[in-house]
Design an enzyme around this catalytic site. Structure first.
Site, PDB file in Angstrom:
ATOM      1  N   LEU A  63       0.805  -1.221   0.000  1.00 16.71           N
ATOM      2  CA  LEU A  63       0.000   0.000   0.000  1.00 16.71           C
ATOM      3  C   LEU A  63       0.841   1.275   0.000  1.00 16.71           C
ATOM      4  O   LEU A  63       0.292   2.375  -0.062  1.00 16.71           O
ATOM      5  CB  LEU A  63      -0.975  -0.001   1.178  1.00 16.71           C
ATOM      6  CG  LEU A  63      -2.081  -1.062   1.111  1.00 16.71           C
ATOM      7  CD1 LEU A  63      -3.072  -0.872   2.242  1.00 16.71           C
ATOM      8  CD2 LEU A  63      -2.793  -1.051  -0.234  1.00 16.71           C
ATOM      9  N   ASP A 311      -0.256  -9.864  -4.508  1.00 16.80           N
ATOM     10  CA  ASP A 311       1.047  -9.191  -4.553  1.00 16.80           C
ATOM     11  C   ASP A 311       0.887  -7.837  -5.256  1.00 16.80           C
ATOM     12  O   ASP A 311       1.720  -7.425  -6.066  1.00 16.80           O
ATOM     13  CB  ASP A 311       2.109 -10.044  -5.254  1.00 16.80           C
ATOM     14  CG  ASP A 311       3.529  -9.502  -5.066  1.00 16.80           C
ATOM     15  OD1 ASP A 311       3.713  -8.601  -4.217  1.00 16.80           O
ATOM     16  OD2 ASP A 311       4.451  -9.964  -5.768  1.00 16.80           O
TER      17      ASP A 311
END
Length: 427
Positions: A63, A311
């Site tokens: 993130l 991923d």
């Protein structure tokens, strides 16, 4: 029956039309749909025959916040997760500063609460070593107390087997699992292309499949010796699958994941006329051969590979718009994972049960996260899914800041229409 807050009417679950009753954020009951009912004070959501699915868990996401918000931030990443069908999101520690101390973990969790107070839920993954440098263990106790759900050195393999052993032992003290990026630290590190005929023809630096398998073998042996669990990230090749299957047959505490892009793309994509040298397909570990892809798909089906994870690795456009050998590795996946993997179900390559196990039940078992199986008392985490809706992958269609996907311009089928977490409508 407890006071009902929400009723989802005429949704399709397991091929049957059902009404779902929710009380205080939990599943109260699921019943065969009826033509009419008295909702009382409950809110009613009409599904109109759309498929209802339990919300999914993504155990491997980047993130980027803090430090790299121009690539992604927690608000935008969780927005992509919400529209992608995910209620639980586990984010890696390769931020700036690295998530190797409790204050960073707490900041991440506060950002999630600030922007998405009703979910998706964020579960940070603590750095295994300080600064991810592989020299000294991070403050694992502090990270666990702050809310980290697991530990990982992410994309930087720990060279020292002694240090890695100690990490496994300390993680077990806090009932946490270590997630390992399996890559020999000396064999084509982060090359982003599989070593073989395609890399030779394209003249690109490459990584052999044995670079992944060597680290898998080390981890299997350590897990057996210590009798401790370890989770293997983004498995991409047959050699790794063979080792994991061997380990599971012996009862070794090894679990594994793969990512959707390894199931739908191979190294051949890089030679296609329309996609030659496409940096959006540069990922670590790299896209492998068709034989590897089939082995991974079979391993997912038979449970050798336990779960799916995206991923999700967003990058800014200017970072990918450069020469292949200097572009960063990574594919964005939160927006597309559901449609891509449901396509495998539709095509008969995966069963519905495998899909549910890989995205919903098994990751929550491994990492001790909340899960909805539509049983009374389960969290009311589910979404309405239009299996037939077609949509084109465009920059505008993606909720993530990251647009770096080799699927750009393709048409996918199936889309989230509405998403509830603990009975609250989040999108």
């Amino acid at each position: 029956m407890a006071k009902i807050d929400l009723i989802v009417r005429r949704a399709k679950l397991g091929g049957k039309d059902v009404d779902i009753f929710v009380s205080k954020g939990k599943i109260e009951t699921v019943k065969k749909a009826v033509k009419s009912l008295d909702p009382g004070d409950a809110r009613v959501e009409e599904a109109f025959g759309l498929t209802v699915m339990p919300s999914m868990t993504d155990a491997h996401v980047h993130l980027r916040e803090p430090g790299f918000e121009y690539k992604e931030d927690i608000e935008s990443g969780l927005r992509a997760a919400a529209w992608g069908g995910f209620s639980n999101v586990m984010c890696m520690a390769n931020t700036k500063p690295v998530n190797d101390e409790g204050s960073v973990t707490e900041f991440m969790l506060e950002q999630a609460r600030k922007h998405w107070k009703n979910g998706p839920r964020l579960f940070p993954i603590g750095g295994l070593t300080k600064g991810l440098r592989g020299e000294e263990l991070a403050a694992m106790a502090e990270l666990a107390r702050a809310g980290c759900a697991a530990f990982s050195n992410d994309g930087v393999p720990v060279k020292s087997t002694e240090l890695f052993r100690r990490a496994l032992e300390y993680a077990s003290d806090w009932d946490r699992v270590v997630i390992d990026h399996c890559e020999d630290p000396y064999l084509g590190v982060a090359a982003g292309v599989n070593e073989g005929a395609v890399s030779s023809r394209l003249g690109l630096p490459a990584q052999p499949d044995v670079a992944e398998a060597l680290q898998v073998a080390r981890d299997v042996l350590l897990a057996e010796y210590l009798d401790l669990p370890i989770h293997l990230a983004h498995v991409s090749c047959k050699k790794s699958v063979d080792l994991i299957r061997f380990a599971k047959a012996k009862g070794i505490k090894v679990t594994a994941e793969t990512a959707p892009h390894y199931l739908v793309l191979t190294e051949d994509y890089l030679e296609a006329p329309a996609s030659e040298y496409d940096t959006n397909a540069k990922v670590n570990p790299p896209l492998r051969t068709a034989e590897d892809q089939q082995a991974v798909l079979e391993a997912l089906s038979d449970g050798t590979i336990d779960i799916l994870a995206t991923d999700h690795a967003p990058h800014a456009g200017h970072e990918k718009e450069t020469e292949f050998d200097v572009a960063p590795c990574g594919i964005t996946g939160l927006d597309t994972a559901l449609s891509v993997t449901w396509g495998l179900v539709r095509d008969g390559k995966l069963t519905r049960d495998v899909f549910t196990r890989a995205w919903t039940t098994r990751p929550c078992e491994i990492f001790n996260l909340p899960v909805n199986t539509f049983q009374p008392g389960d969290p009311a985490d589910f979404f309405l899914f239009d299996e037939g809706e077609q949509w084109e992958v465009t920059p505008q269609a993606l909720h993530s800041k990251g647009k770096n996907t080799p699927l750009m311009g393709t048409t996918l089928k199936g889309r989230v229409k509405t998403h509830f977490i603990q009975g609250k409508k989040i999108v």
